[in-house]
Design an enzyme around this catalytic site. Structure first.
Site, PDB file in Angstrom:
ATOM      1  N   ASN A 166       0.840  -1.200   0.000  1.00  0.00           N
ATOM      2  CA  ASN A 166       0.000   0.000   0.000  1.00  0.00           C
ATOM      3  C   ASN A 166       0.878   1.254   0.000  1.00  0.00           C
ATOM      4  O   ASN A 166       2.110   1.168  -0.063  1.00  0.00           O
ATOM      5  CB  ASN A 166      -0.957  -0.008   1.203  1.00  0.00           C
ATOM      6  N   ASP A 203      -9.434  -9.594   0.086  1.00  0.00           N
ATOM      7  CA  ASP A 203      -8.675  -8.697   0.957  1.00  0.00           C
ATOM      8  C   ASP A 203      -8.679  -7.274   0.422  1.00  0.00           C
ATOM      9  O   ASP A 203      -8.750  -6.306   1.187  1.00  0.00           O
ATOM     10  CB  ASP A 203      -7.233  -9.202   1.087  1.00  0.00           C
TER      11      ASP A 203
END
Length: 287
Positions: A36, A225
């Site tokens: 991320n 996810d």
């Protein structure tokens, strides 16, 4: 110039199917597209690595004796906790071992370690237990028998049988929830369940599939996810990472070129704003 090849290569070390535990190991360096914006590797990326390790070792074991060829399909993943974050530039060490076999299923336990290659520091990031069933290459609906393993101690077989029966019972108890879905609400109020709804649609391609042409379980878990992360980040308005994944069952196959949709109808967080969890229910293992 040093070139690092991005590949997960599992090498199974075994003396034969009589070995108590069949093991495999692999390494993979984490890149920016695995993480991320804060540099933490996505939980879905790790789940996909775990599933690939389990699929390789269980497929090899199921084809270790002469007979009809098969591919091990993921049927269930037990609850998985993310013990420590993994970062860009670290090396993921994935180790897998077969710990129990029934007539038609294989239990695989996988450990993931992260290594800082600058300092040499290693830490345990994940432990997971997965169940696979061998499906014939000639007939995808045919479940084949699993070559048995010989245990070093009788207690290991007994403990494995108890784990098998327990997960089978849990799967049966949650079957009634299959098909339940929260319908979208137009113009929902902020900070409500409906407001947090998100969905992702993924067109299944060849790289997502097994030799049968069906989606890898790891690809499905990664999509789950991702949509759960979107929901949690939208609600918390800050960086989030996956902390825990409840047991996931895989009830049906998804074919190549089909559109796969993941819907997360509500936020389900384990710890405050910095961590999120993904809960899912889903197939059946043959006895």
């Amino acid at each position: 110039m040093l070139v690092l090849q991005r590949a997960l290569s599992l090498q199974v070390r075994r003396k034969g199917v009589s070995e108590a535990c069949l093991r495999g190991q692999g390494k993979l360096i984490m890149r920016p597209d695995d993480a991320n914006v804060a540099g933490n590797v996505h939980g879905g990326t790790i789940l996909k690595m775990i599933e690939e390790a389990g699929a390789i070792i269980s497929t090899r074991h199921c084809n270790s004796q002469n007979g009809e060829r098969c591919v091990a399909a993921l049927a269930r993943v037990e609850r998985t906790d993310f013990l420590s974050p993994m970062c860009i530039g670290e090396v993921a060490h994935v180790s897998a071992e077969i710990t129990y076999t029934s007539k038609h299923s294989v239990e695989v336990q996988v450990h993931v370690m992260s290594e800082n290659i600058l300092t040499g520091t290693k830490k345990l990031t994940n432990k997971a237990t997965l169940w696979y069933v061998p499906l014939s290459l000639k007939n995808v609906d045919k479940v084949l028998e699993v070559p048995p393993i010989v245990y070093s101690r009788q207690e290991l077989e007994e403990e494995g049988r108890k784990r098998y029966e327990a997960q089978k019972l849990q799967r049966m108890e949650t079957t009634w929830r299959n098909g339940d879905m929260v319908q979208p609400v137009a113009n929902p109020e902020p900070n409500t369940v409906s407001y947090s709804q998100s969905s992702l649609i993924h067109l299944v391609g060849p790289s997502d599939c097994t030799l049968h042409g069906f989606v890898h379980g790891g690809v499905t878990m990664k999509l789950m996810d991702e949509v759960a992360g979107i929901v949690a980040a939208r609600h918390c308005k800050t960086n989030i990472v996956t902390a825990s994944v409840d047991a996931i069952n895989f009830h049906d196959k998804i074919r190549k070129e089909m559109a796969m949709s993941a819907l997360k109808p509500s936020v389900s967080m384990k710890v405050n704003a910095d961590w999120s969890s993904l809960a899912a229910s889903s197939p059946s293992l043959d006895a």
